[in-house]
Each structure stands twice: as structure tokens, then as C-alpha cells.
Design a protein around this motif. Structure first.
Motif, PDB file in Angstrom:
ATOM      1  N   MET A  78       9.419  63.500  16.926  1.00  0.00           N
ATOM      2  CA  MET A  78       9.476  64.963  16.979  1.00  0.00           C
ATOM      3  C   MET A  78      10.349  65.388  18.161  1.00  0.00           C
ATOM      4  O   MET A  78      10.221  64.849  19.260  1.00  0.00           O
ATOM      5  N   PHE A  79      11.214  66.351  17.925  1.00  0.00           N
ATOM      6  CA  PHE A  79      12.107  66.861  18.965  1.00  0.00           C
ATOM      7  C   PHE A  79      11.917  68.370  19.051  1.00  0.00           C
ATOM      8  O   PHE A  79      12.181  69.106  18.093  1.00  0.00           O
TER       9      PHE A  79
ATOM     10  N   ARG B  52       6.230  73.651  31.983  1.00  0.00           N
ATOM     11  CA  ARG B  52       6.560  72.373  32.613  1.00  0.00           C
ATOM     12  C   ARG B  52       5.590  71.278  32.163  1.00  0.00           C
ATOM     13  O   ARG B  52       6.012  70.165  31.807  1.00  0.00           O
ATOM     14  N   TYR B  53       4.297  71.589  32.160  1.00  0.00           N
ATOM     15  CA  TYR B  53       3.308  70.612  31.690  1.00  0.00           C
ATOM     16  C   TYR B  53       3.599  70.201  30.247  1.00  0.00           C
ATOM     17  O   TYR B  53       3.477  69.027  29.883  1.00  0.00           O
ATOM     18  N   THR B  54       3.950  71.174  29.402  1.00  0.00           N
ATOM     19  CA  THR B  54       4.188  70.887  27.988  1.00  0.00           C
ATOM     20  C   THR B  54       5.378  69.973  27.796  1.00  0.00           C
ATOM     21  O   THR B  54       5.301  68.960  27.077  1.00  0.00           O
ATOM     22  N   VAL B  55       6.487  70.313  28.434  1.00  0.00           N
ATOM     23  CA  VAL B  55       7.709  69.519  28.269  1.00  0.00           C
ATOM     24  C   VAL B  55       7.497  68.097  28.780  1.00  0.00           C
ATOM     25  O   VAL B  55       7.814  67.109  28.093  1.00  0.00           O
ATOM     26  N   ILE B  56       6.957  67.963  29.971  1.00  0.00           N
ATOM     27  CA  ILE B  56       6.735  66.629  30.543  1.00  0.00           C
ATOM     28  C   ILE B  56       5.695  65.870  29.730  1.00  0.00           C
ATOM     29  O   ILE B  56       5.847  64.665  29.458  1.00  0.00           O
TER      30      ILE B  56
ATOM     31  N   ASP C 156       6.416  60.093  24.198  1.00  0.00           N
ATOM     32  CA  ASP C 156       7.638  59.548  23.590  1.00  0.00           C
ATOM     33  C   ASP C 156       8.260  60.509  22.590  1.00  0.00           C
ATOM     34  O   ASP C 156       8.921  60.100  21.629  1.00  0.00           O
ATOM     35  N   GLN C 157       8.051  61.826  22.810  1.00  0.00           N
ATOM     36  CA  GLN C 157       8.735  62.836  22.029  1.00  0.00           C
ATOM     37  C   GLN C 157       9.848  63.434  22.876  1.00  0.00           C
ATOM     38  O   GLN C 157       9.684  63.607  24.084  1.00  0.00           O
ATOM     39  N   ARG C 158      10.938  63.759  22.239  1.00  0.00           N
ATOM     40  CA  ARG C 158      12.026  64.402  22.981  1.00  0.00           C
ATOM     41  C   ARG C 158      11.700  65.877  23.118  1.00  0.00           C
ATOM     42  O   ARG C 158      11.305  66.540  22.156  1.00  0.00           O
ATOM     43  N   ALA C 159      11.855  66.416  24.312  1.00  0.00           N
ATOM     44  CA  ALA C 159      11.609  67.832  24.580  1.00  0.00           C
ATOM     45  C   ALA C 159      12.698  68.332  25.519  1.00  0.00           C
ATOM     46  O   ALA C 159      12.830  67.844  26.639  1.00  0.00           O
ATOM     47  N   ALA C 160      13.491  69.274  25.047  1.00  0.00           N
ATOM     48  CA  ALA C 160      14.551  69.874  25.853  1.00  0.00           C
ATOM     49  C   ALA C 160      14.108  71.257  26.308  1.00  0.00           C
ATOM     50  O   ALA C 160      13.273  71.905  25.665  1.00  0.00           O
ATOM     51  N   LEU C 161      14.671  71.708  27.417  1.00  0.00           N
ATOM     52  CA  LEU C 161      14.277  72.994  27.998  1.00  0.00           C
ATOM     53  C   LEU C 161      15.494  73.863  28.263  1.00  0.00           C
ATOM     54  O   LEU C 161      16.447  73.431  28.920  1.00  0.00           O
TER      55      LEU C 161
ATOM     56  N   LEU D  78      21.937  70.370  19.056  1.00  0.00           N
ATOM     57  CA  LEU D  78      20.803  69.486  19.299  1.00  0.00           C
ATOM     58  C   LEU D  78      19.974  69.215  18.044  1.00  0.00           C
ATOM     59  O   LEU D  78      19.328  68.182  17.948  1.00  0.00           O
ATOM     60  N   ARG D  79      19.924  70.182  17.123  1.00  0.00           N
ATOM     61  CA  ARG D  79      19.164  70.066  15.880  1.00  0.00           C
ATOM     62  C   ARG D  79      17.690  69.703  16.135  1.00  0.00           C
ATOM     63  O   ARG D  79      17.187  68.681  15.645  1.00  0.00           O
ATOM     64  N   PRO D  80      16.970  70.529  16.899  1.00  0.00           N
ATOM     65  CA  PRO D  80      15.547  70.236  17.155  1.00  0.00           C
ATOM     66  C   PRO D  80      14.716  70.436  15.894  1.00  0.00           C
ATOM     67  O   PRO D  80      15.086  71.203  14.988  1.00  0.00           O
ATOM     68  N   ASP D  81      13.557  69.779  15.854  1.00  0.00           N
ATOM     69  CA  ASP D  81      12.613  69.966  14.753  1.00  0.00           C
ATOM     70  C   ASP D  81      11.810  71.250  14.921  1.00  0.00           C
ATOM     71  O   ASP D  81      11.355  71.844  13.934  1.00  0.00           O
TER      72      ASP D  81
END
Length: 374
Positions: A1-2, A20-24, A30-35, A77-80
Motif C-alpha cells: 500500500m502506498f 507524523r505518527y501516521t507517516v512514520i 513496510d508501507q510506502r508513505a509520502a508527505l 507517484l501514483r499512490p493507492d
């Protein structure tokens, strides 16, 4: 999941801590999370550099240039999932996705952490109609969304969380030394921005009553905001200069909270109140108003006492009860920590958020079970 997360605030408050807690936390799964964050904001400065940290913020709610730039980020980026964490972020994301987005279009998730009503102008109605799922931080906020016309099926609840074990293990600051308080004075602490809905004027009214019964008590209010001058005048008018201290924004607010004897929240409107959860993780009993989601956090008579908003007389009464009973403070503090560990950890919040993503990507309804309980 991205997932792609968007926050437009410059300041550092509870919402930015949750982003910040959510992204980290998602990255630790092991999910990609961009901000996407304001380049001059505190959140941007506290996040690690790299390709998944994108500086961008709208100049105002309807900023087509910023939305166009965001649409390019989304196409690249094509996030989900796209999650907007504040109202301006929702506006920018909704506009960006309407300009251009990958096919299929990623679901748009909106965080909702405040009890304020949704504006009903035409643009606000449009932007919120583009949201596929609203994540409310409490049942009270979810009910507010539904009352404002959001279909319940598009809402769910994920309680916010804090890093409980980090708070347990961190050393306490010496609030008496830092603020030059009498060494043995009991301290009632409040951590909140000095803004109308946090209700510190009612806390000061309560303090005027408490000091007559517990003369050595000190009240410490950590936070900054537009009401500082008004509150300073109120303190002076009530002759509380030796008892109530507006200590301003403090980077070590958590460490100072650990040295309070009692925590208090005087809000007239509230979301879930992570400052209260921080205090629970610090094993502090609390006296707080039954505003918004606070009754879902504080267990009345077990982890502290609830009072009605603006009822400074009852708040004073409950504070005096705790100030005069150290054993009760200790029992309630222990119960508060146990409740924080059981209900309000970062891990539970991240797991609940990830579960919402999975349902949305699978095409299932946003609502269903409550995702707050882990």
C-alpha cells in the motif's frame, strides 16, 4: 500500500503530531508513505529529507496553481490512497484529483479532528463531496460530520494515538525549577493553544476558587495564542499573578507534563484531545470538560473527573478533591496509564488507518466496524 499524505499547516499542534505518527508508523509496517507539507512548516522541518517529502502548500483555500502542482505529484507517484489532514489540504487534493489523476483515481481520505461545523458554501460542499472516506478521531466528531450532512457510510472512527512507552520512559522536567515555583507547591497543568475553544478563561475562574482552599497550588498553562493578553488581564484582575502562569509554548511540554500533579482541560469544543492522552501516558489524573470526544478518552471517576464546559465552579470542586487526596491521584494516574496503553497507542491508530485503506482500495464501504480499538 502506498499512501500520499497532505498537511498545509505551518504550526506544530496535535494534528501535525498525528500526521507524523501516521507517516512514520505506516513506514514501519513496510508501507510506502509520502508527505506533502508546507515548506516553512514545523512538520516539514521535523520529517526526514528525501523523495517522499514534498514541499508544497496553497496560498489560500482555492489555489489552482498549488492544486496543479499537486496533480503532477499524484500522476508521478501514483499512490493507492491520498489522505488530506486539514481543510485546505482537502481543497487542494480534491481540486488536484479533479484536474488530473491516474486511472483508476485513488480514493481521497479526509482526516477530521475538530468539532467545528463544516462550512456550507458552494466550494466547501463540492470539496467534501469529492471525499471517499472521512476518518474522525472520535465518535463525537463522526456524529458532527453526519449532522453536517456527510453520509454515515462515508465515515469511520480511528482514535488518535501517542507514543505511550516513550512517554513512560522519558525523564520528567522539573517544572518548579524551570518556572521558579515554590518547591513543594502542587501543580495543576494545562497544555493547549490560547484560543477561544480551549476555554482557559474558565480555568482561570476555577483557579480563583481553588486557591482559596489550597493556597499553595500553582496553575501552569503551556501554550501560545491570540488570547494571551486577554488572559493576562484576567489573571491580574483576579490577583492570581502568584498562582497562575502563562508559560508559553514549550518544546519540552511532555517532560513538563510528567511533573504536573494534575492535568486539566477546560475546552468548550474539542476533538479527541491528544494532550489529555499524553497526560494519561504520563500517569496523571485529569479534570476535563465533557466537550467533543473527551468523554471517550477520560473515564469519569476512574482516570479523572468530567465537568460540563464553562462550569468553572464544578471544575474547581473536582480539582480540590484531587489536590487534597494524594492516594486518589495515584490510583487515577495508574488507571489513566492503563487506559492509554489499552486504547490510545500509535500502533493502534496506525493499524486502524491501514485497515481503512485496505477496505477502500478493495472497494468496500468506509464505514463498518470501528477501527479505533485495534
Amino acid at each position: 500500500m502506498f499512501s500520499l499524505h497532505i498537511d498545509t499547516a505551518r504550526s506544530w499542534r496535535g494534528g501535525q503530531s498525528q500526521v507524523r505518527y501516521t507517516v512514520i508508523g505506516l513506514r514501519l509496517l513496510d508501507q510506502r508513505a509520502a508527505l506533502v507539507a508546507h515548506p516553512e512548516g514545523a512538520l516539514f522541518k521535523r520529517m526526514s529529507e528525501g523523495l517522499d517529502l514534498i514541499p508544497l502548500a496553497p496560498m489560500h483555500e482555492i489555489d489552482l496553481a498549488a492544486a496543479w502542482r499537486l496533480s503532477r505529484v499524484i500522476r508521478q507517484l501514483r499512490p493507492d490512497i491520498v489522505q488530506a489532514h486539514d481543510p485546505h489540504a482537502v481543497a487542494m487534493a480534491a481540486t488536484a484529483l479533479s484536474i488530473s489523476s491516474p486511472k483508476p483515481r485513488p480514493p481521497l481520505v479526509a482526516s477530521r479532528r475538530v468539532e467545528f461545523r463544516i462550512a456550507h458554501n458552494s466550494f466547501s460542499r463540492w470539496k467534501y463531496s469529492q471525499v471517499d472516506c472521512f476518518i474522525a478521531n472520535s465518535e463525537a466528531i463522526r456524529n458532527r460530520l453526519v449532522a453536517d450532512g456527510i453520509p454515515r457510510a462515508k465515515t469511520t472512527v480511528v482514535n488518535e494515538g501517542v507514543d505511550v512507552e516513550r512517554i513512560v520512559e522519558m525523564p520528567a522536567a522539573n517544572v518548579h525549577a524551570e518556572l521558579y515555583l515554590p518547591t513543594h507547591a502542587p501543580v495543576v497543568g494545562n497544555v493547549a493553544a490560547l484560543v477561544p475553544h480551549k476555554g482557559q478563561q474558565h480555568l482561570i475562574d476555577a483557579a480563583a476558587i481553588v486557591v482559596k482552599q489550597v493556597p499553595d497550588v500553582r496553575f501552569v498553562i503551556l501554550g501560545e495564542g491570540e488570547l494571551r493578553e486577554k488572559l493576562e488581564r484576567q489573571i491580574k484582575e483576579k490577583h492570581l499573578e502568584r498562582h497562575v502562569f502563562l508559560a508559553g509554548f514549550r518544546a519540552n511540554a511532555l517532560e513538563l507534563t510528567k511533573s504536573f500533579d494534575i492535568f486539566t482541560m477546560s475546552s468548550v469544543s474539542e476533538g479527541m484531545c491528544t494532550a489529555l492522552v499524553d497526560a494519561m501516558a504520563a500517569s496523571k489524573p485529569a479534570v476535563a470538560t465533557a466537550a467533543g470526544g473527551i468523554p471517550e478518552v477520560l473515564e469519569d471517576g476512574v482516570t479523572g473527573f468530567l465537568t460540563q464546559p464553562r462550569d468553572h465552579a464544578t471544575m474547581a470542586e473536582k480539582l480540590v478533591v484531587l489536590l487534597k487526596d494524594p492516594a486518589l491521584r495515584a490510583r487515577m494516574g495508574e488507571a489513566a496509564l492503563a487506559r492509554a496503553r489499552d486504547r490510545f497507542t500509535v500502533e493502534k491508530m496506525v493499524a486502524g488507518t491501514a485497515a481503512v485503506y485496505e477496505r477502500l482500495v478493495a472497494g468496500a464501504p468506509a464505514a463498518g466496524r470501528r477501527d479505533a480499538r485495534g
